[in-house]
Each structure stands twice: as structure tokens, then as C-alpha cells.
Design a protein around this motif. Structure first.
Motif, short mmCIF file in Angstrom:
data_model
loop_
_atom_site.label_atom_id
_atom_site.label_comp_id
_atom_site.label_asym_id
_atom_site.label_seq_id
_atom_site.Cartn_x
_atom_site.Cartn_y
_atom_site.Cartn_z
N LYS A 18 -2.86 -2.82 12.40
CA LYS A 18 -3.66 -2.00 11.47
C LYS A 18 -3.08 -2.08 10.07
N ILE A 19 -1.75 -1.98 9.96
CA ILE A 19 -1.09 -2.05 8.66
C ILE A 19 -1.28 -3.42 8.04
N ARG A 21 -3.86 -5.40 8.48
CA ARG A 21 -5.24 -5.46 8.00
C ARG A 21 -5.37 -4.72 6.66
N GLN A 22 -4.75 -3.53 6.62
CA GLN A 22 -4.81 -2.75 5.36
C GLN A 22 -4.14 -3.52 4.23
N TYR A 23 -3.05 -4.18 4.55
CA TYR A 23 -2.32 -4.95 3.54
C TYR A 23 -3.18 -6.12 3.03
N LYS A 25 -6.44 -6.29 3.07
CA LYS A 25 -7.52 -5.70 2.26
C LYS A 25 -7.03 -5.39 0.85
N LEU A 26 -5.84 -4.82 0.80
CA LEU A 26 -5.24 -4.46 -0.50
C LEU A 26 -5.05 -5.70 -1.36
N LYS A 29 -8.41 -6.82 -2.70
CA LYS A 29 -8.83 -5.94 -3.80
C LYS A 29 -8.08 -6.28 -5.07
N SER A 96 3.35 -2.32 1.47
CA SER A 96 2.16 -1.51 1.26
C SER A 96 2.48 -0.24 0.47
#
Length: 192
Positions: A18-19, A21-23, A25-26, A29, A96
Motif C-alpha cells: 500500500k505504501i 502504491r502511495q509512493y 502515486k506521489l 503527481k 514518503s
């Protein structure tokens, strides 16, 4: 990963994914934001200030490149470590968190530090207050002194006028009673 889930450690693996994936995405962006920011630099600067704008543009581009380079080096270290789970997880967490923390929050902290005054600044302020108070008191004393001197001058002037009237003599050297009575009459009229 199936072995990890079966042995009861799947939650950590899922959290790690999950982390990650968030990373990612970040990062996407950040790249989109940088591409938008690149468009804002155009050659419509005033001619006499163009060199300043271009220098500022170069500084911003260097700042943007520096974090990306550091991330890539961290990813290289992670791959070199053999992709071990805990190291990978910790690195992603650190990255992150550091990405989420931006410079404005740091400036707020430094502003708060500057709001707390040092003992030297407090002493200077106290000295300025005392100095201002002394100046104010000195000015008031000067005004009182001037008023007192003015009152004394007026008093002496009236006294001298009264003395001149009361000390006048007749041709024979006797005190002039008519002038003295007129003076007393004027004094009585002024008091009422």
C-alpha cells in the motif's frame, strides 16, 4: 508472498505494498506538477530584468532535480540490498514522510523560534522602555520648571507694579493715599 500470508505475516506485506502504491502515486503527481511548472517559464520577461528571471528559473530547476536524484539513489540502495522487506519498508516510509513535509512547514517552525526572544533582545527592549520613561519624565520636569519660572516672572512683575504705585510720593514727600486707595479698589474688584 503466499508463504508470508499463510505464516501470519501478510498484514505487514500488504501495508508495504500500500505504501509503495502511495509512493508511486506521489511520484507521478510530482512529475505532473513539474511539467506544469516548466510551462510557466516563457521568454516574455522584460529585457532589462531577463537575466534575473533566467537565474531564478535555473535555481528552481536545480532544486527540482536534487530530490529526484536522491530518490533514485535510495532506490538503487534498496535494490542493492536484495529487496529485503524491512529495509524496503523503512526506506519507503522515510521517503514518503520526507516528501509530504515541505519547506513552508519548516519556515513556520523557524518563525516560531524567532518569535521567542533571546535574553539579549529582552534586555534591549527593557533598556529602551526605561530610556523612554526617563525621557518622558525629564520632559515633564522641564515643562513644570518652565511653568514655575513663568509664574514667578508674572508674580514679580505684579509685585513691581504694586510697589511702583504704592511707593509714589507727593511733592512734599508724603505717600500718595489717592493712588493707594485706587490700587486697593482694583484689587477688590479683581477678586470678586
Amino acid at each position: 508472498s503466499l508463504f508470508l500470508v499463510v505464516s501470519g505475516r501478510g498484514f505487514a506485506f500488504r501495508r508495504k505494498q500500500k505504501i509503495e502504491r502511495q509512493y508511486r502515486k506521489l511520484l507521478k503527481k510530482r512529475k505532473q506538477v513539474h511539467s506544469q511548472q516548466d510551462d510557466q517559464f516563457t521568454d516574455t520577461y522584460p529585457e532589462h530584468l531577463k537575466h534575473l528571471y533566467l537565474a531564478e528559473e535555473e535555481k528552481l530547476k536545480k532544486r527540482r532535480r536534487a530530490p529526484e536524484d536522491s530518490v533514485s539513489s535510495e532506490e538503487k540502495l534498496n535494490k542493492a540490498a536484495g529487496g529485503c522487506g524491512i529495509y524496503d519498508y523503512v526506506c519507503l516510509m522515510i521517503i514518503s514522510i520526507s516528501r509530504m513535509c515541505t519547506f513552508p512547514s519548516r519556515s513556520v517552525v523557524t518563525q516560531k523560534k524567532f518569535k521567542n526572544k533571546t535574553s539579549n533582545q529582552k534586555a534591549k527592549e527593557e533598556y529602551e522602555k526605561i530610556k523612554a520613561e526617563h525621557a518622558r519624565k525629564k520632559e515633564e520636569a522641564e515643562k513644570r520648571k518652565q511653568q514655575r519660572e513663568e509664574a514667578q516672572r508674572l508674580y514679580k512683575k505684579k509685585k513691581m507694579e504694586a510697589y511702583k504705585i504704592l511707593s509714589k510720593k507727593t511733592k512734599k514727600g508724603q505717600p500718595n493715599l489717592n493712588l493707594q486707595v485706587e490700587f486697593l479698589l482694583q484689587k477688590i474688584q479683581q477678586n470678586t
